[in-house]
Each structure stands twice: as structure tokens, then as C-alpha cells.
Write a protein that holds these residues in place. Sequence first.
Motif, PDB file in Angstrom:
ATOM      1  N   LEU A   1      -0.601   2.914  -1.570  1.00 51.65           N
ATOM      2  CA  LEU A   1      -0.757   1.696  -1.293  1.00 51.65           C
ATOM      3  C   LEU A   1       0.602   0.958  -1.312  1.00 51.65           C
ATOM      4  O   LEU A   1       0.620  -0.322  -1.495  1.00 51.65           O
TER       5      LEU A   1
ATOM      6  N   GLY B   1       3.337   0.371   0.503  1.00 51.19           N
ATOM      7  CA  GLY B   1       3.822  -0.421   1.261  1.00 51.19           C
ATOM      8  C   GLY B   1       3.012  -1.724   1.329  1.00 51.19           C
ATOM      9  O   GLY B   1       3.387  -2.620   1.658  1.00 51.19           O
ATOM     10  N   VAL B   2       1.628  -1.412   1.274  1.00 48.55           N
ATOM     11  CA  VAL B   2       0.522  -2.778   1.424  1.00 48.55           C
ATOM     12  C   VAL B   2       1.055  -3.516   0.306  1.00 48.55           C
ATOM     13  O   VAL B   2       0.856  -4.633   0.441  1.00 48.55           O
ATOM     14  N   ILE B   3       1.176  -3.036  -1.161  1.00 52.74           N
ATOM     15  CA  ILE B   3       1.482  -3.883  -2.148  1.00 52.74           C
ATOM     16  C   ILE B   3       2.623  -4.805  -2.079  1.00 52.74           C
ATOM     17  O   ILE B   3       2.692  -5.742  -2.468  1.00 52.74           O
TER      18      ILE B   3
ATOM     19  N   VAL C   1       4.119  -5.516   0.735  1.00 56.29           N
ATOM     20  CA  VAL C   1       3.787  -6.755   1.516  1.00 56.29           C
ATOM     21  C   VAL C   1       2.827  -7.857   1.093  1.00 56.29           C
ATOM     22  O   VAL C   1       3.248  -9.074   1.066  1.00 56.29           O
ATOM     23  N   TYR C   2       1.932  -7.449   0.359  1.00 53.65           N
ATOM     24  CA  TYR C   2       1.047  -8.419  -0.388  1.00 53.65           C
ATOM     25  C   TYR C   2       1.757  -9.473  -1.346  1.00 53.65           C
ATOM     26  O   TYR C   2       1.539 -10.582  -1.569  1.00 53.65           O
TER      27      TYR C   2
ATOM     28  N   THR D   1      -7.553  -9.780  -3.680  1.00 48.21           N
ATOM     29  CA  THR D   1      -6.972  -8.457  -2.918  1.00 48.21           C
ATOM     30  C   THR D   1      -6.554  -7.509  -4.171  1.00 48.21           C
ATOM     31  O   THR D   1      -6.718  -6.527  -3.846  1.00 48.21           O
TER      32      THR D   1
ATOM     33  N   ILE E   1      -7.004  -3.472  -4.737  1.00 44.89           N
ATOM     34  CA  ILE E   1      -5.828  -2.611  -4.637  1.00 44.89           C
ATOM     35  C   ILE E   1      -6.048  -1.751  -5.792  1.00 44.89           C
ATOM     36  O   ILE E   1      -5.766  -0.369  -5.796  1.00 44.89           O
TER      37      ILE E   1
ATOM     38  N   ARG F   1      -6.653   2.492  -5.581  1.00 49.74           N
ATOM     39  CA  ARG F   1      -5.517   3.325  -6.233  1.00 49.74           C
ATOM     40  C   ARG F   1      -6.098   4.162  -7.377  1.00 49.74           C
ATOM     41  O   ARG F   1      -5.318   4.953  -8.148  1.00 49.74           O
TER      42      ARG F   1
END
Length: 265
Positions: A54, A56-58, A60-61, A120, A124, A128
Motif C-alpha cells: 500500500l 502508493g495509498v500511504i 496519497v493518504y 484509516t 492500513i 500490511r
Amino acid sequence: MDEIGNITLTVSGDPVQFPLMGSPWPPMMVLGTYLVFVLKAGRMIMENRKPFDLRGVIKVYNIVQIVYNSVALMAALYFLFVLKAYDLNCIQRLPLDHEHKNWERLLAYSYYFNKYMDLTETLIFVMRKKYRQVSFLHVFHHTIMCVFGYVYITFSGYGGFLFPVCLLNVAVHIIMYTYYYLSSVSAKVQASLWWKKYLTIVQLVQFFLAILYLINTLRQPNCDASRTVIYMSMLLGVAFIMLFGNFYVKAYVLPGRRKSQAKVQ
């Protein structure tokens, strides 16, 4: 309370109701689902799965949190020092017919809503398989902030004397999520204990400053601020100091002492 059977609460006489306000059931459902997932269900789901990538998600978050809190901070400073809606000597909730009441509502609610955005982070961690980071301190901190935010707004209204405490917390969040973002793009930052250590110190200083502010509010007998809410806030601040202080000692003080003792031996 206007609907006893459905437990529907008004926000301290304010007719404006935002999502996750009014009835306690929506926040209870969100927090209940959160706790079940991060403490039990999420681990069961991930038991035979590989950790999700994650990264990329991290990133962005973290960027979303930095931008969100930065906008909130600038808007709050504009509200305090340009609009000058509050008397800084004794901050009190604005009356319903005040020209800047909508500013106060939106700023207070944006802070409250951000506490749910913070959840959130734990999701995550679970996805992970970073279960070590799902500590009692982490889960308690995120959960109680949502609960306290709901209780405060419901019974004290949007804004009011806790505005400076929330403003300080928003500033700390900007620092915190900036560190998280840098650590997500730089292995050097991620491995550095310097950042982590001083981030915890900043959080502890935040709690001490908040308590000093609350004590100063108590010392003003003519300032119409709920003593009950002040004492509850101070109790929560002390609890955070104890929990974050315990983390600081275990993470940064004791390991250093063990290394020193090992060198002597």
C-alpha cells in the motif's frame, strides 16, 4: 434530547446537524466496526494472506492529511486573527445569530470529521500486517478522540473554549503527517530515530500546553466555560501524557540505557 426512543440529540441548541452528529448510532457503528476490524476480524482476514503493498495509498493518504490540516489551520487562523470572531481573553461559543457562526460550525466540524479520517491509518497497519503498530495507545487515542469530539460538540456546541486546543492539535498533525510522508519516500528518514523521538516530544508538549491553557481558563471566574468539560479535557490530557510518556521511555530512554550498560560490561 428530542427523540428519547431513538436517542437523537441536538447539538447544544444548534439546529444545524452534520453527518456523524445528532444520533449517537452512526459514530458508534463506525467505531464499533473499526474496533472489530483492527482487533479481530482484520487479523483473521489477513491470516493466510500476504501483506498488501500500500505504498502508493500511504503516500496519497499522507498528502491528503497534510493538505486537509493545512487548510484547516489557515482557515482557523483567519477566523481568529482576521475575522476576530472570538475574544481571546475568554473564548466562548458564538451565538446562533452571529455573522461568523457558519465559520465556527465548519471549522469545529472539520476538526471532528478529521478524527474519523485518522482511523484509516490503523486499517492500513492491519492490511500490511504491521500489528505491532496497532498498540493500545494507538487504538485508544484514535477511538477516544472521536468519542470526545462527539460528546463535546453535542453538549457544548461547535467551537468555544477548546478551539485553541484543537488548533494546536491541527498544527501537530501537519508535522506528524509530513514526517509520515517523508518516511514513506525516504528510507533514510524512516530509519532515523531522531525524527520519531522529537515527534513524540512535540506531541507531549502539545498535551502540556493544552492543560496549561485549560488551567488558565479555570482561573477566570467570569469566563463562561463548562467546568465539567474542562475537567474532562484535563483528565484526557493527563491520560495522554502518561501513555505517550510511557511510550517515549520504552522506545527511546530504556534502549539507550541498555546500550550504555552493555558497553560498560
